[in-house]
Write a protein that holds these residues in place. Structure first.
Motif, mmCIF file in Angstrom:
data_model
loop_
_atom_site.group_PDB
_atom_site.id
_atom_site.type_symbol
_atom_site.label_atom_id
_atom_site.label_comp_id
_atom_site.label_asym_id
_atom_site.label_seq_id
_atom_site.Cartn_x
_atom_site.Cartn_y
_atom_site.Cartn_z
ATOM 1 N N PHE A 161 0.835 -1.191 0.000
ATOM 2 C CA PHE A 161 0.000 0.000 0.000
ATOM 3 C C PHE A 161 0.873 1.245 0.000
ATOM 4 O O PHE A 161 1.959 1.262 0.586
ATOM 5 C CB PHE A 161 -0.898 0.028 1.235
ATOM 6 C CG PHE A 161 -1.904 -1.089 1.299
ATOM 7 C CD1 PHE A 161 -3.205 -0.893 0.853
ATOM 8 C CD2 PHE A 161 -1.558 -2.336 1.810
ATOM 9 C CE1 PHE A 161 -4.143 -1.916 0.912
ATOM 10 C CE2 PHE A 161 -2.483 -3.365 1.873
ATOM 11 C CZ PHE A 161 -3.781 -3.155 1.420
ATOM 12 N N THR A 162 0.380 2.303 -0.644
ATOM 13 C CA THR A 162 1.047 3.603 -0.625
ATOM 14 C C THR A 162 0.219 4.571 0.200
ATOM 15 O O THR A 162 -0.996 4.707 -0.008
ATOM 16 C CB THR A 162 1.220 4.159 -2.045
ATOM 17 O OG1 THR A 162 2.077 3.287 -2.790
ATOM 18 C CG2 THR A 162 1.831 5.554 -2.020
ATOM 19 N N VAL A 163 0.857 5.230 1.145
ATOM 20 C CA VAL A 163 0.168 6.213 1.995
ATOM 21 C C VAL A 163 -0.207 7.426 1.156
ATOM 22 O O VAL A 163 0.626 7.983 0.425
ATOM 23 C CB VAL A 163 1.077 6.642 3.162
ATOM 24 C CG1 VAL A 163 0.427 7.775 3.965
ATOM 25 C CG2 VAL A 163 1.384 5.451 4.060
ATOM 26 N N ASP A 164 -1.478 7.815 1.227
ATOM 27 C CA ASP A 164 -1.909 9.001 0.493
ATOM 28 C C ASP A 164 -2.413 10.117 1.398
ATOM 29 O O ASP A 164 -2.645 11.239 0.935
ATOM 30 C CB ASP A 164 -2.968 8.653 -0.560
ATOM 31 C CG ASP A 164 -4.249 8.092 0.026
ATOM 32 O OD1 ASP A 164 -4.269 7.759 1.227
ATOM 33 O OD2 ASP A 164 -5.239 7.977 -0.718
ATOM 34 N N ASP A 165 -2.548 9.856 2.697
ATOM 35 C CA ASP A 165 -3.079 10.893 3.576
ATOM 36 C C ASP A 165 -2.782 10.530 5.027
ATOM 37 O O ASP A 165 -2.853 9.357 5.396
ATOM 38 C CB ASP A 165 -4.592 11.020 3.361
ATOM 39 C CG ASP A 165 -5.154 12.272 3.989
ATOM 40 O OD1 ASP A 165 -6.041 12.155 4.848
ATOM 41 O OD2 ASP A 165 -4.713 13.375 3.636
ATOM 42 N N VAL A 166 -2.441 11.523 5.818
ATOM 43 C CA VAL A 166 -2.231 11.346 7.250
ATOM 44 C C VAL A 166 -2.959 12.472 7.964
ATOM 45 O O VAL A 166 -2.683 13.649 7.709
ATOM 46 C CB VAL A 166 -0.729 11.382 7.627
ATOM 47 C CG1 VAL A 166 -0.552 11.110 9.119
ATOM 48 C CG2 VAL A 166 0.066 10.379 6.801
ATOM 49 N N GLN A 167 -3.881 12.121 8.842
ATOM 50 C CA GLN A 167 -4.671 13.143 9.504
ATOM 51 C C GLN A 167 -4.751 12.885 11.000
ATOM 52 O O GLN A 167 -4.693 11.742 11.460
ATOM 53 C CB GLN A 167 -6.081 13.217 8.914
ATOM 54 C CG GLN A 167 -6.104 13.662 7.459
ATOM 55 C CD GLN A 167 -7.508 13.837 6.927
ATOM 56 O OE1 GLN A 167 -8.424 13.129 7.324
ATOM 57 N NE2 GLN A 167 -7.681 14.781 6.029
ATOM 58 N N VAL A 168 -4.884 13.975 11.749
ATOM 59 C CA VAL A 168 -5.119 13.912 13.181
ATOM 60 C C VAL A 168 -6.489 14.517 13.436
ATOM 61 O O VAL A 168 -6.698 15.703 13.221
ATOM 62 C CB VAL A 168 -4.026 14.672 13.972
ATOM 63 C CG1 VAL A 168 -4.305 14.566 15.469
ATOM 64 C CG2 VAL A 168 -2.648 14.123 13.650
ATOM 65 N N PHE A 169 -7.421 13.669 13.862
ATOM 66 C CA PHE A 169 -8.806 14.071 14.034
ATOM 67 C C PHE A 169 -9.098 14.390 15.500
ATOM 68 O O PHE A 169 -8.909 13.542 16.372
ATOM 69 C CB PHE A 169 -9.761 12.962 13.579
ATOM 70 C CG PHE A 169 -9.815 12.774 12.089
ATOM 71 C CD1 PHE A 169 -10.817 13.348 11.331
ATOM 72 C CD2 PHE A 169 -8.859 12.004 11.446
ATOM 73 C CE1 PHE A 169 -10.862 13.174 9.960
ATOM 74 C CE2 PHE A 169 -8.898 11.816 10.081
ATOM 75 C CZ PHE A 169 -9.906 12.402 9.333
ATOM 76 N N SER A 170 -9.581 15.594 15.745
ATOM 77 C CA SER A 170 -10.017 15.958 17.085
ATOM 78 C C SER A 170 -11.193 15.100 17.497
ATOM 79 O O SER A 170 -12.080 14.803 16.699
ATOM 80 C CB SER A 170 -10.416 17.436 17.114
ATOM 81 O OG SER A 170 -11.139 17.734 18.292
ATOM 82 N N ARG A 171 -11.236 14.719 18.772
ATOM 83 C CA ARG A 171 -12.344 13.889 19.248
ATOM 84 C C ARG A 171 -13.631 14.700 19.428
ATOM 85 O O ARG A 171 -14.715 14.136 19.468
ATOM 86 C CB ARG A 171 -11.978 13.218 20.566
ATOM 87 C CG ARG A 171 -11.991 14.167 21.753
ATOM 88 C CD ARG A 171 -11.584 13.460 23.012
ATOM 89 N NE ARG A 171 -11.736 14.325 24.174
ATOM 90 C CZ ARG A 171 -11.312 14.010 25.382
ATOM 91 N NH1 ARG A 171 -10.713 12.865 25.585
ATOM 92 N NH2 ARG A 171 -11.478 14.838 26.384
ATOM 93 N N ASP A 172 -13.515 16.033 19.531
ATOM 94 C CA ASP A 172 -14.687 16.852 19.833
ATOM 95 C C ASP A 172 -15.658 16.953 18.666
ATOM 96 O O ASP A 172 -16.866 17.069 18.862
ATOM 97 C CB ASP A 172 -14.249 18.259 20.263
ATOM 98 C CG ASP A 172 -13.502 18.256 21.577
ATOM 99 O OD1 ASP A 172 -13.807 17.373 22.417
ATOM 100 O OD2 ASP A 172 -12.609 19.101 21.768
ATOM 101 N N HIS A 173 -15.140 16.946 17.443
ATOM 102 C CA HIS A 173 -15.999 17.022 16.251
ATOM 103 C C HIS A 173 -15.535 15.970 15.261
ATOM 104 O O HIS A 173 -15.020 16.281 14.187
ATOM 105 C CB HIS A 173 -15.954 18.421 15.640
ATOM 106 C CG HIS A 173 -16.424 19.497 16.553
ATOM 107 N ND1 HIS A 173 -17.752 19.634 16.911
ATOM 108 C CD2 HIS A 173 -15.750 20.470 17.207
ATOM 109 C CE1 HIS A 173 -17.880 20.660 17.740
ATOM 110 N NE2 HIS A 173 -16.679 21.181 17.943
ATOM 111 N N TYR A 215 -3.603 3.061 -0.024
ATOM 112 C CA TYR A 215 -4.334 2.289 -1.033
ATOM 113 C C TYR A 215 -3.379 1.332 -1.733
ATOM 114 O O TYR A 215 -2.167 1.552 -1.788
ATOM 115 C CB TYR A 215 -5.007 3.227 -2.044
ATOM 116 C CG TYR A 215 -4.037 4.027 -2.903
ATOM 117 C CD1 TYR A 215 -3.749 3.640 -4.199
ATOM 118 C CD2 TYR A 215 -3.402 5.156 -2.376
ATOM 119 C CE1 TYR A 215 -2.848 4.362 -4.975
ATOM 120 C CE2 TYR A 215 -2.509 5.885 -3.147
ATOM 121 C CZ TYR A 215 -2.239 5.490 -4.439
ATOM 122 O OH TYR A 215 -1.345 6.201 -5.207
ATOM 123 N N LEU A 216 -3.911 0.250 -2.268
ATOM 124 C CA LEU A 216 -3.112 -0.823 -2.849
ATOM 125 C C LEU A 216 -2.441 -0.359 -4.147
ATOM 126 O O LEU A 216 -3.102 0.135 -5.067
ATOM 127 C CB LEU A 216 -4.003 -2.031 -3.148
ATOM 128 C CG LEU A 216 -3.286 -3.287 -3.642
ATOM 129 C CD1 LEU A 216 -2.467 -3.916 -2.506
ATOM 130 C CD2 LEU A 216 -4.303 -4.310 -4.182
#
Length: 221
Positions: A161-173, A215-216
């Motif tokens: 797989f190739t990484v296409d996105d890295v995100q840090v999601f707040s738990r509040d929203h 994604y693959l």
């Protein structure tokens, strides 16, 4: 003081991982029950800190999905991670049951869901730390778009797989569909999930989740 520190560390591991797993479990429950595409919580606009995809990173084309096979190991070269994968189910609250707390080097895969390499989104979860040391996904937030994640499967194939996105999601929203739902229909996708943000001692949880999307793009023997 020593006893308090040990107790605090145990709570950090338990509640931090429980939060990450609960978010995945909530999405699975809502998705399977209603197939709602717009998510199950408030919009995340303005609430996401993301590495995202730098414009200069050119990503390879997606590979046609592979057949079903069970994951045995995951390799993430940039993190120097080579970890066994174990199948996990849902706990009584509907959250993905994480790997055992005494096995911080193990990665959990939602075994009732998509197999990595097959069409759809396969979900992998791992601890970020323990009370005494980093765990398997401690460096997950440092992964960059364009890097490789390899999943060794029980049929002898390697789903790359190739990484296409890295995100840090707040738990509040938190919008679980945005975090875990497929980015493109018909692709074989992968999500790696752990705790992120800071540790809130009042609630004894982490303030966010790190979600790596991939994604693959290749296969091998």
């Amino acid at each position: 003081m020593a006893e308090r520190e040990r107790s605090s560390g145990a709570g950090r591991l338990l509640m931090g991982v429980a939060w990450a797993m609960l978010l995945v479990g909530l999405w699975l429950w809502g998705h399977e029950m209603s197939d709602i595409r717009q998510g199950i919580s408030a919009p995340t606009t303005g609430d996401i800190a993301a590495v995202g995809r730098p414009p200069e990173v050119r990503l390879p084309p997606a590979l046609k999905p592979l057949g079903n096979a069970t994951p045995q190991r995951i390799d993430i070269p940039s993190m120097k991670v080579q970890a066994p994968v174990v199948g996990r189910g849902l706990d009584p609250q509907g959250a993905i049951d994480p790997p055992p707390f005494d096995q911080p080097g193990v990665v959990g895969w939602y075994a009732a869901g998509v197999r990595p390499g097959a069409v759809g989104t396969a979900l992998f979860v791992g601890h970020v730390d323990t009370e005494t040391r980093p765990a398997v996904f401690y460096k997950l937030s440092a992964v960059q778009p364009g890097e490789t994640v390899r999943v060794i499967r029980d049929d002898g194939t390697v789903a790359e797989f190739t990484v296409d996105d890295v995100q840090v999601f707040s738990r509040d929203h938190f919008d679980a569909q945005q975090a875990y739902g497929p980015r493109e229909s018909g692709r074989a996708e992968l999500r790696l999930v752990t705790c992120g943000g800071t540790f809130d001692r009042a609630s004894r949880t982490y303030t966010a989740n790190v979600v790596v999307s991939a994604y693959l793009t290749g296969d091998g023997l």
